[in-house]
Design a protein around this motif. Structure first.
Motif, mmCIF file in Angstrom:
data_model
loop_
_atom_site.group_PDB
_atom_site.id
_atom_site.type_symbol
_atom_site.label_atom_id
_atom_site.label_comp_id
_atom_site.label_asym_id
_atom_site.label_seq_id
_atom_site.Cartn_x
_atom_site.Cartn_y
_atom_site.Cartn_z
ATOM 1 N N ARG A 1 10.339 4.166 12.423
ATOM 2 C CA ARG A 1 10.303 3.717 13.816
ATOM 3 C C ARG A 1 8.857 3.480 14.259
ATOM 4 O O ARG A 1 8.545 2.503 14.965
ATOM 5 C CB ARG A 1 10.975 4.767 14.710
ATOM 6 C CG ARG A 1 11.153 4.273 16.139
ATOM 7 C CD ARG A 1 12.184 5.083 16.929
ATOM 8 N NE ARG A 1 11.921 6.512 16.876
ATOM 9 C CZ ARG A 1 12.675 7.380 16.233
ATOM 10 N NH1 ARG A 1 13.739 6.967 15.557
ATOM 11 N NH2 ARG A 1 12.376 8.670 16.243
ATOM 12 N N VAL A 2 7.962 4.347 13.773
ATOM 13 C CA VAL A 2 6.538 4.140 14.084
ATOM 14 C C VAL A 2 6.035 2.868 13.438
ATOM 15 O O VAL A 2 5.257 2.093 14.033
ATOM 16 C CB VAL A 2 5.712 5.358 13.619
ATOM 17 C CG1 VAL A 2 4.216 5.063 13.742
ATOM 18 C CG2 VAL A 2 6.075 6.590 14.431
ATOM 19 N N GLU A 3 6.508 2.661 12.186
ATOM 20 C CA GLU A 3 6.056 1.472 11.467
ATOM 21 C C GLU A 3 6.491 0.194 12.184
ATOM 22 O O GLU A 3 5.730 -0.789 12.280
ATOM 23 C CB GLU A 3 6.611 1.492 10.044
ATOM 24 C CG GLU A 3 6.104 0.333 9.178
ATOM 25 C CD GLU A 3 6.673 0.390 7.778
ATOM 26 O OE1 GLU A 3 6.114 -0.251 6.877
ATOM 27 O OE2 GLU A 3 7.700 1.102 7.564
ATOM 28 N N LEU B 1 -4.326 0.690 9.405
ATOM 29 C CA LEU B 1 -3.384 1.646 9.978
ATOM 30 C C LEU B 1 -1.977 1.386 9.456
ATOM 31 O O LEU B 1 -1.247 2.316 9.118
ATOM 32 C CB LEU B 1 -3.434 1.560 11.514
ATOM 33 C CG LEU B 1 -2.530 2.561 12.249
ATOM 34 C CD1 LEU B 1 -2.888 3.990 11.900
ATOM 35 C CD2 LEU B 1 -2.646 2.323 13.771
ATOM 36 N N ARG B 2 -1.630 0.064 9.388
ATOM 37 C CA ARG B 2 -0.294 -0.254 8.856
ATOM 38 C C ARG B 2 -0.181 0.158 7.388
ATOM 39 O O ARG B 2 0.858 0.628 6.943
ATOM 40 C CB ARG B 2 -0.028 -1.754 9.023
ATOM 41 C CG ARG B 2 0.109 -2.175 10.491
ATOM 42 C CD ARG B 2 0.755 -3.556 10.594
ATOM 43 N NE ARG B 2 -0.033 -4.574 9.911
ATOM 44 C CZ ARG B 2 -1.014 -5.270 10.480
ATOM 45 N NH1 ARG B 2 -1.336 -5.027 11.748
ATOM 46 N NH2 ARG B 2 -1.671 -6.191 9.793
ATOM 47 N N ARG B 3 -1.288 -0.006 6.600
ATOM 48 C CA ARG B 3 -1.244 0.411 5.185
ATOM 49 C C ARG B 3 -1.087 1.931 5.062
ATOM 50 O O ARG B 3 -0.371 2.447 4.188
ATOM 51 C CB ARG B 3 -2.522 -0.054 4.479
ATOM 52 C CG ARG B 3 -2.550 -1.552 4.188
ATOM 53 C CD ARG B 3 -3.626 -1.862 3.172
ATOM 54 N NE ARG B 3 -4.959 -1.452 3.632
ATOM 55 C CZ ARG B 3 -5.771 -2.225 4.384
ATOM 56 N NH1 ARG B 3 -5.378 -3.442 4.748
ATOM 57 N NH2 ARG B 3 -6.949 -1.776 4.764
ATOM 58 N N SER B 4 -1.760 2.660 5.928
ATOM 59 C CA SER B 4 -1.663 4.114 5.878
ATOM 60 C C SER B 4 -0.235 4.586 6.155
ATOM 61 O O SER B 4 0.293 5.497 5.485
ATOM 62 C CB SER B 4 -2.619 4.743 6.894
ATOM 63 O OG SER B 4 -3.960 4.424 6.568
ATOM 64 N N GLU C 1 1.822 4.003 3.048
ATOM 65 C CA GLU C 1 1.563 4.986 1.998
ATOM 66 C C GLU C 1 2.270 6.318 2.316
ATOM 67 O O GLU C 1 2.834 6.979 1.419
ATOM 68 C CB GLU C 1 0.060 5.215 1.858
ATOM 69 C CG GLU C 1 -0.672 4.024 1.261
ATOM 70 C CD GLU C 1 -2.167 4.226 1.235
ATOM 71 O OE1 GLU C 1 -2.596 5.322 1.700
ATOM 72 O OE2 GLU C 1 -2.893 3.338 0.761
ATOM 73 N N VAL C 2 2.242 6.724 3.568
ATOM 74 C CA VAL C 2 2.933 7.961 3.953
ATOM 75 C C VAL C 2 4.429 7.842 3.700
ATOM 76 O O VAL C 2 5.087 8.771 3.204
ATOM 77 C CB VAL C 2 2.652 8.284 5.427
ATOM 78 C CG1 VAL C 2 3.525 9.450 5.896
ATOM 79 C CG2 VAL C 2 1.181 8.610 5.631
ATOM 80 N N GLU C 3 4.986 6.658 4.018
ATOM 81 C CA GLU C 3 6.425 6.443 3.795
ATOM 82 C C GLU C 3 6.763 6.545 2.301
ATOM 83 O O GLU C 3 7.757 7.169 1.913
ATOM 84 C CB GLU C 3 6.831 5.080 4.337
ATOM 85 C CG GLU C 3 8.317 4.795 4.138
ATOM 86 C CD GLU C 3 8.707 3.412 4.667
ATOM 87 O OE1 GLU C 3 9.906 3.103 4.615
ATOM 88 O OE2 GLU C 3 7.812 2.667 5.116
ATOM 89 N N THR C 4 5.888 5.953 1.468
ATOM 90 C CA THR C 4 6.127 6.029 0.017
ATOM 91 C C THR C 4 6.079 7.474 -0.477
ATOM 92 O O THR C 4 6.921 7.904 -1.277
ATOM 93 C CB THR C 4 5.077 5.190 -0.716
ATOM 94 O OG1 THR C 4 5.172 3.822 -0.271
ATOM 95 C CG2 THR C 4 5.298 5.249 -2.222
#
Length: 581
Positions: free
Chosen positions: A417-419, A430-433, A436-439
C-alpha cells in the motif's frame, strides 16, 4: 526366599571324618582277623567308604539336610559287624549285638530321602521299629550266641573268634530259634519297607520321583540282602561260588546307593548351573506361558504354576488368568528389588530341599521380570516424550503460522500500500528501497514457511499422511511417485511415518545419487507400513549413518520397526512398520 547360608564347622567336619576313617580302619583290621581275603576287605571298604565319603560331600554341600549325616552313619556302622572277627570279648559283643545297625540306618536313610525328614506316621513307626529290632532283638540274639558252637551264625568264617561276654549259660539251645525269629522279623520289615517306598513313589509328583530314584536302588539293595539272608539260612552248606556271588551282588548293590545319592546331588548342581542361562532363554519379552515352561523344565517339575502379581485383583494370576494360591507347602515367593510382590512359584514340595536352586531361579525370574518392567517403563516414558515433542512441534508450527507469518503477511500488505502511494514520488531511490524491502519480506516469509513446514507441516495435521506425502513429493529435488491410502492414523504415528519418508528422500538425494524414488503407505495387519525405494547406488547402513540410526530409535519409541535393505549397486529399500488401530 531364605537362602541356605549355614556351613558345617570345619572342626566338626574333620572330627566326623576321623570317626568314619577310624571305623573303617578298625573294621578292616577285624575283618582280616576273621580270615578275610584282600578282595573281601577291598569290597567291604568300598561299600563303607562310599557311604561315608558320599555322606561327607552331601553334608558339606547341604548342611541343613540330614541325608548327609545318615549316609555317614551308614558308612560308619557298616563295619560294626566285622568286630565279631576279633578275639577281644568286648569288641566281639559289640559287633554281635549291633551287627544289623547299618540296616536300621539304611531304613532311616531310604525313608527320609531326599529331605532327611520323617514326614508320615508310617515312616516314623518303621524307623523306630528298625532301631528297636536291632537294640532288643540283637541283644536277645547275642545273649544266646556262642561263637564256639554256632560257627556259621554270621557272615564271618572265624572259628577262633570271641568269646562272647554277654552269653547267658545254658541258653545256646535257644539260639537257632531266637536267630530265626530275628531274621524273619527283618524280612517282614524289609517287605513293609518296600511297600512303603512303592506307595511313596505312586503318590509322588514327577519332580519327587526323580529325587526318589536312589530309593529304588535301595530297594534292589534290600532285595539283595533279603536274598542273601534267605540263601544262607536255607542252605546248610552253600557252595563257595554261590556264597561269593551273593556277596558280590550285595556289595555292588550297596556301593550303587551312595553313588546314586551323589548323582542326585550332582544333578541338582547342574540344575543350578543351568539357571545361569535362564534369563537368556526366557527372552527379552517373555509371556507368562513361556516363563512357566522354561522354569518347569529347569526345576524338573511339569506341574509347576507361575503366578504374576496383579494390582487388580491384588493377587497372583497365572497365564490363564486363574489365581495362584500362596499358602501351604511347595511355594516360593519372588519379590522385586523394591520389596513389592512380583511373582509366585507353586512347585513340588520336594524342591524346597534345594533352597539354593530356588533362590537362583527366583533371582533369574526377578531379573527377567524387572527387565520387562524397565523396558515397559522406558517405552512409556519415551513414548510420552515423543508425543510431547510432536505436540510441541505442532504448537510451534501453529504459533509461527498464526504469529510471525501473519505479521509478515500483514507487513507485506502494508508495504505494498505504501508502494502504491509512492508511485508518483519524485525520488526514485525511495521507490527502489521500498521494492528491496518487499523482496526481503517475501524471502523471509518463504523461509519461515519452510521452517514451519520442517517443524511440522500443517497439511499433515489438517488432511493426514497421504496429502502430506504428496506435498512432500512435489517439493523434493528428484522425481517421487506416491501411493498412499486415504486413511487417518494416530498423530504420533503419522508424524513418525512422515519424517521417516523425509529422511529417506534426503538420503536418496544427497548420498544415493538416485534418479527416482517411489513412496507407499498402507495399512496391513494392524500396522502402518511405509516404504521408500530408490534406484541409487545403495550401501546404506544404520550402523554408520546417524540419520537412519535416529530413525530406528524414533520408531522404537512407538514400538515401530525399521528395515533397511541396501545392497551395493542395488538401490535402497527403507521399510517402516508402526503399530496402529
Amino acid at each position: 526366599m531364605k537362602s541356605e547360608n549355614r556351613q558345617v564347622p570345619m572342626v566338626r567336619f574333620v572330627a566326623v571324618a576321623c570317626v568314619a576313617a577310624l571305623s573303617a580302619t578298625v573294621g578292616s583290621w577285624a575283618y582280616v582277623q576273621a580270615g578275610a581275603t584282600a578282595g573281601d576287605v577291598v569290597r567291604d571298604l568300598s561299600v563303607g567308604l562310599a557311604y561315608a565319603v558320599g555322606g561327607l560331600v552331601a553334608w558339606w554341600n547341604r548342611p541343613d539336610n540330614r541325608t548327609g549325616l545318615l549316609m555317614i552313619a551308614e558308612g560308619t556302622t557298616w563295619f560294626i559287624g566285622n568286630l565279631q572277627g576279633t578275639a577281644v570279648p568286648a569288641l566281639f559283643a559289640l559287633g554281635a549285638w549291633w551287627e544289623a545297625l547299618n540296616m536300621a540306618v539304611l531304613v532311616h536313610l531310604v525313608l527320609t530321602f531326599p529331605d532327611g525328614r520323617l514326614s508320615t506316621p508310617l515312616t516314623r513307626w518303621l524307623v523306630r521299629l528298625a532301631y528297636g529290632m536291632v537294640a532288643v532283638g540283637g541283644l536277645l540274639r547275642t545273649l544266646t550266641f556262642d561263637p564256639a558252637v554256632d560257627i556259621d551264625a554270621t557272615y564271618l568264617t572265624c572259628r577262633g573268634c570271641g568269646p562272647n561276654p554277654l552269653l547267658v549259660p545254658g541258653t545256646t539251645d535257644l539260639f537257632p530259634y531266637v536267630d530265626g525269629v530275628y531274621r524273619a522279623f527283618g524280612w517282614v520289615l524289609s517287605a513293609v519297607l518296600v511297600v512303603a517306598i512303592v506307595r511313596r513313589w505312586q503318590l509322588a509328583s514327577v519332580a519327587r520321583k526323580r529325587a526318589l530314584l536312589p530309593a529304588w536302588i535301595a530297594i534292589a539293595l534290600a532285595s539283595a540282602f533279603l536274598l542273601w539272608d534267605l540263601l544262607l539260612y536255607v542252605m546248610d552248606d552253600p557252595a563257595w561260588p554261590v556264597r561269593e556271588s551273593v556277596f558280590l551282588v550285595s556289595d555292588l548293590a550297596q556301593v550303587a546307593v551312595p553313588i546314586a545319592f551323589l548323582v542326585g546331588l550332582l544333578r541338582m548342581r547342574l540344575q543350578r548351573a543351568e539357571v545361569s542361562g535362564l534369563v537368556i532363554e526366557m527372552g527379552t519379552d517373555p509371556d507368562p506361558g513361556r516363563l512357566r515352561a522354561v522354569l518347569a523344565r529347569v526345576l524338573g517339575d511339569p506341574g509347576l504354576r507361575l503366578g504374576l502379581w496383579r494390582d487388580e485383583p491384588a493377587g497372583y494370576v497365572d497365564e490363564d488368568g486363574l489365581p495362584v494360591d500362596g499358602t501351604g507347602p511347595g511355594h516360593t515367593r519372588v519379590d522385586s528389588s523394591r520389596g513389592t510382590p512380583l511373582a509366585l512359584l507353586r512347585h513340588d514340595p520336594a524342591l524346597a530341599e534345594d533352597p539354593g536352586l530356588l533362590e537362583a531361579v527366583g533371582a533369574a525370574l526377578r531379573l527377567a521380570l524387572e527387565n520387562v518392567w524397565l523396558r515397559t517403563q522406558a517405552k512409556e516414558v519415551t513414548s510420552r516424550i515423543v508425543r510431547a515433542a510432536d505436540a510441541e512441534r505442532g504448537r510451534l508450527e501453529r504459533d509461527l503460522h498464526d504469529g510471525a507469518q501473519a505479521r509478515l503477511v500483514f507487513a507485506l500488505m502494508e508495504l505494498r500500500r505504501v508502494e502504491r502511494g509512492l508511485a508518483d514520488h519524485p525520488d526514485p531511490s525511495l521507490r527502489r528501497s521500498v521494492g528491496e524491502v518487499e523482496t526481503n519480506l517475501k524471502l523471509a516469509l518463504e523461509e519461515l514457511r519452510g521452517i514451519a513446514h520442517g517443524i511440522h507441516p500443517a497439511v499433515l495435521t489438517r488432511e493426514g499422511l497421504g496429502p502430506a506425502l504428496t506435498a512432500l513429493a512435489q517439493q523434493a529435488a528428484l522425481p517421487v511417485v506416491v501411493a498412499a491410502e486415504a486413511r487417518r492414523y494416530d498423530p504420533v504415528v503419522e508424524s513418525t511415518a512422515y519424517f521417516t519418508v523425509c529422511e529417506a528422500l534426503s538420503n536418496a538425494a544427497k548420498h544415493a545419487r538416485a534418479r527416482a524414488v517411489s513412496v507407499s503407505a498402507r495399512h496391513s495387519g494392524g500396522r502402518l507400513v511405509v516404504e521408500t525405494v530408490d534406484d541409487g547406488i545403495g550401501g546404506a547402513d544404520t550402523a554408520r549413518g546417524t540419520g537412519l540410526r535416529g530413525l530406528a530409535d524414533r520408531l522404537a519409541a512407538v514400538d515401530g520397526i525399521l528395515h533397511v535393505d541396501s545392497p551395493a549397486g542395488g538401490g535402497t529399500r527403507i521399510r517402516a512398520e508402526l503399530p496402529c488401530r
